[in-house]
Scaffold this motif. Structure first.
Motif, PDB file in Angstrom:
ATOM      1  N   GLU A 113       0.827  -1.204   0.000  1.00  0.00           N
ATOM      2  CA  GLU A 113       0.000   0.000   0.000  1.00  0.00           C
ATOM      3  C   GLU A 113       0.866   1.262   0.000  1.00  0.00           C
ATOM      4  N   ARG A 114       1.962   1.242   0.766  1.00  0.00           N
ATOM      5  CA  ARG A 114       2.848   2.404   0.783  1.00  0.00           C
ATOM      6  C   ARG A 114       3.594   2.545  -0.545  1.00  0.00           C
ATOM      7  N   LEU A 115       3.930   1.417  -1.171  1.00  0.00           N
ATOM      8  CA  LEU A 115       4.554   1.457  -2.494  1.00  0.00           C
ATOM      9  C   LEU A 115       3.593   2.078  -3.499  1.00  0.00           C
ATOM     10  N   ASP A 116       2.340   1.654  -3.464  1.00  0.00           N
ATOM     11  CA  ASP A 116       1.324   2.184  -4.371  1.00  0.00           C
ATOM     12  C   ASP A 116       1.156   3.694  -4.179  1.00  0.00           C
ATOM     13  N   THR A 117       1.105   4.131  -2.922  1.00  0.00           N
ATOM     14  CA  THR A 117       0.975   5.556  -2.620  1.00  0.00           C
ATOM     15  C   THR A 117       2.202   6.329  -3.095  1.00  0.00           C
ATOM     16  N   TYR A 118       3.389   5.773  -2.834  1.00  0.00           N
ATOM     17  CA  TYR A 118       4.638   6.418  -3.241  1.00  0.00           C
ATOM     18  C   TYR A 118       4.700   6.604  -4.753  1.00  0.00           C
ATOM     19  N   LEU A 119       4.168   5.634  -5.491  1.00  0.00           N
ATOM     20  CA  LEU A 119       4.187   5.689  -6.956  1.00  0.00           C
ATOM     21  C   LEU A 119       3.020   6.489  -7.526  1.00  0.00           C
ATOM     22  N   ASN A 120       2.190   7.061  -6.632  1.00  0.00           N
ATOM     23  CA  ASN A 120       1.029   7.860  -7.048  1.00  0.00           C
ATOM     24  C   ASN A 120      -0.027   7.011  -7.737  1.00  0.00           C
ATOM     25  N   ARG A 121      -0.177   5.792  -7.234  1.00  0.00           N
ATOM     26  CA  ARG A 121      -1.224   4.861  -7.667  1.00  0.00           C
ATOM     27  C   ARG A 121      -1.310   4.704  -9.190  1.00  0.00           C
ATOM     28  N   PRO A 122      -0.262   4.165  -9.803  1.00  0.00           N
ATOM     29  CA  PRO A 122      -0.270   3.981 -11.269  1.00  0.00           C
ATOM     30  C   PRO A 122      -1.349   3.004 -11.713  1.00  0.00           C
ATOM     31  N   LYS A 123      -1.877   3.211 -12.881  1.00  0.00           N
ATOM     32  CA  LYS A 123      -2.944   2.358 -13.426  1.00  0.00           C
ATOM     33  C   LYS A 123      -2.399   1.241 -14.319  1.00  0.00           C
ATOM     34  N   PHE A 124      -1.193   1.455 -14.894  1.00  0.00           N
ATOM     35  CA  PHE A 124      -0.629   0.480 -15.821  1.00  0.00           C
ATOM     36  C   PHE A 124       0.854   0.288 -15.520  1.00  0.00           C
ATOM     37  N   ASP A 125       1.343  -0.931 -15.733  1.00  0.00           N
ATOM     38  CA  ASP A 125       2.760  -1.207 -15.511  1.00  0.00           C
ATOM     39  C   ASP A 125       3.571  -0.790 -16.750  1.00  0.00           C
ATOM     40  N   PRO A 126       4.896  -0.939 -16.723  1.00  0.00           N
ATOM     41  CA  PRO A 126       5.710  -0.472 -17.867  1.00  0.00           C
ATOM     42  C   PRO A 126       5.408  -1.154 -19.189  1.00  0.00           C
ATOM     43  N   HIS A 127       4.802  -2.355 -19.150  1.00  0.00           N
ATOM     44  CA  HIS A 127       4.434  -3.044 -20.381  1.00  0.00           C
ATOM     45  C   HIS A 127       3.036  -2.643 -20.851  1.00  0.00           C
ATOM     46  N   GLY A 128       2.343  -1.839 -20.028  1.00  0.00           N
ATOM     47  CA  GLY A 128       0.994  -1.419 -20.382  1.00  0.00           C
ATOM     48  C   GLY A 128      -0.089  -2.294 -19.788  1.00  0.00           C
ATOM     49  N   ASP A 129       0.288  -3.307 -18.996  1.00  0.00           N
ATOM     50  CA  ASP A 129      -0.718  -4.156 -18.350  1.00  0.00           C
ATOM     51  C   ASP A 129      -1.375  -3.403 -17.200  1.00  0.00           C
ATOM     52  N   PRO A 130      -2.694  -3.525 -17.049  1.00  0.00           N
ATOM     53  CA  PRO A 130      -3.378  -2.804 -15.970  1.00  0.00           C
ATOM     54  C   PRO A 130      -2.989  -3.343 -14.594  1.00  0.00           C
ATOM     55  N   ILE A 131      -2.817  -2.447 -13.640  1.00  0.00           N
ATOM     56  CA  ILE A 131      -2.473  -2.824 -12.271  1.00  0.00           C
ATOM     57  C   ILE A 131      -3.762  -2.876 -11.458  1.00  0.00           C
ATOM     58  N   PRO A 132      -4.106  -4.020 -10.870  1.00  0.00           N
ATOM     59  CA  PRO A 132      -5.322  -4.075 -10.042  1.00  0.00           C
ATOM     60  C   PRO A 132      -5.178  -3.170  -8.820  1.00  0.00           C
ATOM     61  N   ASP A 133      -6.283  -2.538  -8.405  1.00  0.00           N
ATOM     62  CA  ASP A 133      -6.244  -1.819  -7.142  1.00  0.00           C
ATOM     63  C   ASP A 133      -6.412  -2.831  -6.008  1.00  0.00           C
ATOM     64  N   ARG A 134      -6.448  -2.377  -4.770  1.00  0.00           N
ATOM     65  CA  ARG A 134      -6.485  -3.323  -3.648  1.00  0.00           C
ATOM     66  C   ARG A 134      -7.787  -4.103  -3.586  1.00  0.00           C
ATOM     67  N   GLU A 135      -8.821  -3.649  -4.299  1.00  0.00           N
ATOM     68  CA  GLU A 135     -10.070  -4.418  -4.395  1.00  0.00           C
ATOM     69  C   GLU A 135     -10.075  -5.356  -5.594  1.00  0.00           C
ATOM     70  N   GLY A 136      -9.004  -5.326  -6.396  1.00  0.00           N
ATOM     71  CA  GLY A 136      -8.921  -6.214  -7.552  1.00  0.00           C
ATOM     72  C   GLY A 136      -9.538  -5.652  -8.812  1.00  0.00           C
ATOM     73  N   ASN A 137      -9.845  -4.354  -8.829  1.00  0.00           N
ATOM     74  CA  ASN A 137     -10.438  -3.731 -10.010  1.00  0.00           C
ATOM     75  C   ASN A 137      -9.354  -3.187 -10.943  1.00  0.00           C
ATOM     76  N   PHE A 138      -9.623  -3.227 -12.247  1.00  0.00           N
ATOM     77  CA  PHE A 138      -8.689  -2.753 -13.266  1.00  0.00           C
ATOM     78  C   PHE A 138      -9.216  -1.489 -13.931  1.00  0.00           C
ATOM     79  N   SER A 139      -8.306  -0.653 -14.397  1.00  0.00           N
ATOM     80  CA  SER A 139      -8.681   0.422 -15.305  1.00  0.00           C
ATOM     81  C   SER A 139      -8.888  -0.184 -16.688  1.00  0.00           C
TER      82      SER A 139
END
Length: 223
Positions: A113-139
């Motif tokens: 959670e602190r990593l996610d906050t530090y990174l400003n809650r990114p929606k996609f990883d460097p390959h463009g894959d969506p990053i699930p939020d803590r509830e498992g939802n995708f952009s």
């Protein structure tokens, strides 16, 4: 629930395989994990006891609701670490998958959670894959395989769909990265290969097999 690294690897592999099949077979999972079918069978029995999969011999298996939740947690950790390695430590995007494979097993929810906050809650990883939020939802993404585009159409690379080093290496040899701008110059009907211009500089030829792993956002949102 405490899981071993091997159990987490099996759960994540099932999750990815389920994107293309309703129930996963023992041989499919063994091939993905580069292990023996007998070892997979033993693991499926363990995961069934923990109620993480629905498993019936000879009928394959799929994740239970809890198994899917666990899988998304692992995927979330993996993709956040990939983003961190590229954006903060300046690794190249083709270098981070194996490192993230190790880091994804650091299970501290507070750390993630602190990593996610530090990174400003990114929606996609460097390959463009969506990053699930803590509830498992995708952009949601608005992208199509490069093979869908026609001659003279343009777009921007949104995602590479396979985290396979050989595929990524070959794509990079073609000067293609996430964010690269693509213009289709010609499609060869004899074999479906594509001539394209990358970032208005490089003229490249790629096979349809490679092109289907490259997702494109059309310019101006037009399809």
């Amino acid at each position: 629930m405490k899981l071993s690294i091997s159990e987490e690897n099996h759960i994540k592999a099932i999750y990815h395989l389920q994107s293309s099949m309703e129930r996963v077979g023992t041989k499919d999972l063994a091939a993905r994990l580069k292990t023996k079918p007998a070892s997979v069978t033993d693991m499926m029995k363990r995961l069934k006891i923990k109620r993480l999969i629905d498993y019936k011999p000879y009928y394959g298996f799929k994740l239970s609701a809890e198994g899917k939740r666990v899988a998304l947690t692992i995927v979330r950790r993996h993709r956040l670490w990939e983003y961190f390695l590229v954006e903060k430590l300046q690794f190249d995007w083709d270098e981070v998958h194996e490192l993230a494979e190790e880091l994804e097993h650091v299970r501290s929810p507070l750390l993630i959670e602190r990593l996610d906050t530090y990174l400003n809650r990114p929606k996609f990883d460097p390959h463009g894959d969506p990053i699930p939020d803590r509830e498992g939802n995708f952009s949601q993404e608005d992208a199509v395989p490069l093979t869908i585009l026609k001659a003279n159409q343009k777009g921007k690379v949104s995602r590479i769909t396979k985290n396979n080093k050989e595929v990524i290496d070959l794509i990079m040899l073609k000067h293609i990265r996430k964010g690269s701008r693509i213009e289709i110059k010609r499609i060869f009907t004899i074999d479906g290969s594509i001539e394209l211009k990358v970032d208005n500089k490089y003229v490249e030829h790629i096979s349809p097999l490679l092109a289907q792993n490259i997702l494109i956002e059309h310019e101006n949102g037009k399809k």
